[in-house]
Design a protein around this motif. Sequence first.
Motif: not given
Length: 438
Positions: A111-113, A379-388, A390-403
């Motif tokens: 629920p946190a991600f 990763g893949g299957g049912v063990r795919r990273c639950l923070g995936a 969050f990671s992509l959202l974070e990366a997108t926001i940071v890229l926009r802030a820098v660029l």
Amino acid sequence: MTSTLPRVATTLPPGPKLPPIVQTLLFANFRHRLLPLLRRRYGDLFTVRLYPNRQAVQLANLEHIKTVFAGPVTTFHAGEGNVILKPIMGEHSVLLTDEDVHLRARKLLMPAFHGAALRGYRDMITELAEQEVSHWPAGQVFRSHERMQALTLEIILRVVFGVAEGPRLDELRRLLTGLVDIGVLDLFGLHNEKLRKIGPWKRSKLLQDRVDELVYAEIAERRTAADLAERGDVLSRLLTVSAEEDRLTDAELRDQLITLLLAGHETTATSLAWAFHELSRDPVRLGAALKAADEGDEKYLEAVAKEAMRLHPVISEVARKLTEDVEIGGYRLPAGATVMPSIVLVHSDAAHHDAPDAFRPERFLTDGGPASGTWFPFGGGVRRCLGAGFSLLEATIVLRAVLSRYRLAPDRARPEGSRPRHITMVPARGSRIAVTPR
């Protein structure tokens, strides 16, 4: 398919004949070069023998990888496959457990991600990203990887604890930076009781012990917080679960928090550093990314992050330990062996990615993006990273802030290579760039 199938082979796939300790050293320090060489020598299925007694079968064929990701979790144990992380993450970590124990931890953390929680992090990430980039040294060369590590650690501290101020968290922030900086051989050594009493392994153990003291103190204090039920951070969420069977002990809480703090910032920081490395050397893609930042085109910025993850996998493979014999690729792999779907080999395969050595974010925007199964940094299957997400959202926001604020330039024309750091591969020189205000 499992052990009910007829026996097809009695041996593991071929692989180098070097002693396991030599293979371990090569794998630890040069796996980004070693694995492609071994694939050319042995094909899509080969075995690397690692210290102390691990038979690691590398998989580069998509059908073989699908067998692993789609297979039963009772047969393919991801937790046991990640055993190298146990001395740091702890036996209760969501990365180190399997089956029902893993599902319980994942259910509590998910629920946190996801959903509303994920959307709720946007303003916090944006604020911290803009604070970080506001004091970058214009015109001076600096290591962007270091700055991204500091930023993503700050972000995950807010997600996990809700706050990031106070002497305890100040010390924790400093010590976590040191804990992340250990080498893969340090990780192997921490599995050995004798080595943990000497040299770098003793220092790592003492560092970890102090980190644990701080985390346990934070848990104890939070348990008595008057506003616990109103807090939305991960620690508070875990402390307010209502079902008795879902309540976590302090040791379980410690392991989940350490896992989130370490895994939740290092990989994103490294992917962002690689993105800056590539953009600074490619005027065309940099121009497109600058335009995307100005126009709020988050799809393109996310594609930049995804392409950095494809071209420079932070983690080179996924691991699953077999609990029973399994047939893959004409071999009957024995229970106890570890199968490793190879991210680095699939991501660099021209059969799946046109011009795989080129940085082309647009490949994620045309024709639905890469074919299914050919991009799996989480990763893949049912063990795919639950923070995936969050990671992509974070990366997108940071890229926009820098660029939105800077143009990027490399410190030299020659690209940086990779170097190993614990289980990850990072820019060898820290992704050195210079920035110019726009």
